[in-house]
Design an enzyme around this catalytic site. Structure first.
Site, PDB file in Angstrom:
ATOM      1  N   HIS A 152       4.706   0.055   0.419  1.00 59.27           N
ATOM      2  CA  HIS A 152       5.390  -0.732   1.445  1.00 59.27           C
ATOM      3  C   HIS A 152       4.478  -1.817   1.987  1.00 59.27           C
ATOM      4  CE1 HIS A 152       3.563   2.680   3.592  1.00 59.27           C
ATOM      5  NE2 HIS A 152       3.546   1.927   4.673  1.00 59.27           N
ATOM      6  N   ARG A 157       5.240   6.132  14.633  1.00 61.43           N
ATOM      7  CA  ARG A 157       5.195   6.701  13.278  1.00 61.43           C
ATOM      8  C   ARG A 157       4.748   8.163  13.313  1.00 61.43           C
ATOM      9  NH1 ARG A 157       1.265   4.126   8.764  1.00 61.43           N
ATOM     10  NH2 ARG A 157      -0.075   5.884   9.224  1.00 61.43           N
ATOM     11  N   HIS A 210       0.839  -1.213   0.000  1.00 60.70           N
ATOM     12  CA  HIS A 210       0.000   0.000   0.000  1.00 60.70           C
ATOM     13  C   HIS A 210       0.863   1.248   0.000  1.00 60.70           C
ATOM     14  CE1 HIS A 210       1.063  -0.534   4.236  1.00 60.70           C
ATOM     15  NE2 HIS A 210       0.745   0.740   4.453  1.00 60.70           N
ATOM     16  N   ASP A 236       0.292   4.962   1.993  1.00 59.79           N
ATOM     17  CA  ASP A 236      -0.580   5.427   3.067  1.00 59.79           C
ATOM     18  C   ASP A 236      -1.568   6.481   2.568  1.00 59.79           C
ATOM     19  OD1 ASP A 236       0.724   3.836   5.006  1.00 59.79           O
ATOM     20  OD2 ASP A 236       2.299   5.337   5.232  1.00 59.79           O
TER      21      ASP A 236
HETATM   22  C1  SIN Z   1       2.895   0.970   7.950  1.00 60.78           C
HETATM   23  O1  SIN Z   1       2.316   0.484   6.994  1.00 60.78           O
HETATM   24  O2  SIN Z   1       2.900   2.183   8.148  1.00 60.78           O
HETATM   25  C2  SIN Z   1       3.619   0.057   8.926  1.00 60.78           C
HETATM   26  C3  SIN Z   1       4.996  -0.274   8.468  1.00 60.78           C
HETATM   27  C4  SIN Z   1       5.680  -1.191   9.432  1.00 60.78           C
HETATM   28  O3  SIN Z   1       5.175  -1.416  10.526  1.00 60.78           O
HETATM   29  O4  SIN Z   1       6.762  -1.685   9.112  1.00 60.78           O
END
Ligand code: SIN
Length: 287
Positions: A259, A274, A101, A103
């Site tokens: 990612h 994050r 995806h 974000d």
């Molecule tokens: C995410 O998709 O923001 C999570 C990435 C992760 O936990 O490595």
């Protein structure tokens, strides 16, 4: 770059680079910020190792790249509403981000990117994979590039719960209806081929988690071409895989990479912090 502050060590030819020679706990000089931004544009995601930063330093570093995005779908850290928690507890089966995806593709201004700091890691597993959608675009035929440049795609949050989603996030029946209603406002149509807002690079902007269909096409009509693009974009030679360690930090450019957070550490806790940087509208590339 001559006389660089930062030592850039690519993890693969097209995506991901480790950046050495900076201590993110200290205020960065402007030249270091420019070099990090350049590496981000070139490799789509940059990684830092052996860093010790607290929550305030995490915020201070991220703010150097733009205004922080306030609202999050994640739980937040007490006293730090701008820091989202990417958390999976030992008794949970589902993780956050466990499919390819970008974000917030379903809003008008998808984020510029996110800075993810490892806080608690499983003994083994919990890596994150990245693929560069600029490279994926470059490696398509001229004919397909031309067709895609005329298209826009509908992106929706509800799509992440679709019946063919990974087993741990699939819902149907009454639960699906509830989710459709709950997330009805999170839907937006973006060009399929965008110009990166800062670097100008041409980028393929579809992803298997949120893309529903091409505008003016049915879901059934869209599915074969979307499937082709997804499997093309994640060919092994287009992807890098980041193995987290204590002190690791990733900063991804959310317009140019997809990612995927691997969910392979059941029975253990993984906790990441994050912070997300605000984005801007996405314009179609002139191809
Ligand atoms: C995410 O998709 O923001 C999570 C990435 C992760 O936990 O490595």
């Amino acid at each position: 770059m001559k006389n660089s502050i930062i030592d850039v060590r690519p993890l693969s030819p097209t995506v991901g680079a480790e950046l050495h020679g900076v201590d993110l706990a200290k205020p960065l000089e402007e030249r270091a910020v420019l070099e990090i931004r350049d590496a981000l544009h070139k490799y789509g995601v940059v990684f830092f190792r052996d860093q010790t930063i607290d929550k305030a330093q995490h915020l201070a570093f991220t703010e150097r790249f733009g205004p922080i995005k306030g609202k999050s779908f994640l739980g937040t850290v007490e006293g730090y509403p701008m820091i989202g928690e990417v958390r999976k507890e030992p008794d949970q089966s589902r993780n956050i981000g466990g499919d390819w995806h970008t974000d917030h593709a379903f809003i008008a201004n998808p984020p510029l990117g996110s800075v993810l700091v490892a806080r608690e890691l499983p003994a083994v597993g919990g890596d994150t994979m990245f693929t560069n959608m600029g490279n994926a675009y470059d490696r398509l035929s001229d004919g397909l590039k031309k067709t895609l440049s005329t298209l826009r795609a509908v992106q929706a949050k509800r799509q992440s719960f679709k019946p063919d989603a990974p087993a741990d996030r699939r819902v149907d029946g009454a639960e699906k209806d509830k989710i459709d209603q709950q997330f009805a406002q999170y839907e937006f149509t973006h060009p399929v081929v965008i110009a990166h807002p800062e670097s100008g690079r041409t980028i393929l902007y579809v992803n298997p988690t949120y893309t529903v269909r091409f505008e003016g096409w049915t879901q059934q009509e869209s599915a074969p071409l979307l499937q082709y693009l997804y499997q093309h974009a994640v060919r092994p030679e287009f992807v890098c895989r980041f193995n987290w360690r204590e002190g690791s930090i990733a900063f991804w450019d959310n317009r140019s990479v997809m990612h995927y957070a691997l969910n392979d550490y059941h029975g253990e806790r993984r906790l990441m912090h994050r912070i997300t940087v605000e984005g801007s509208p996405l314009a179609a590339a002139t191809v």
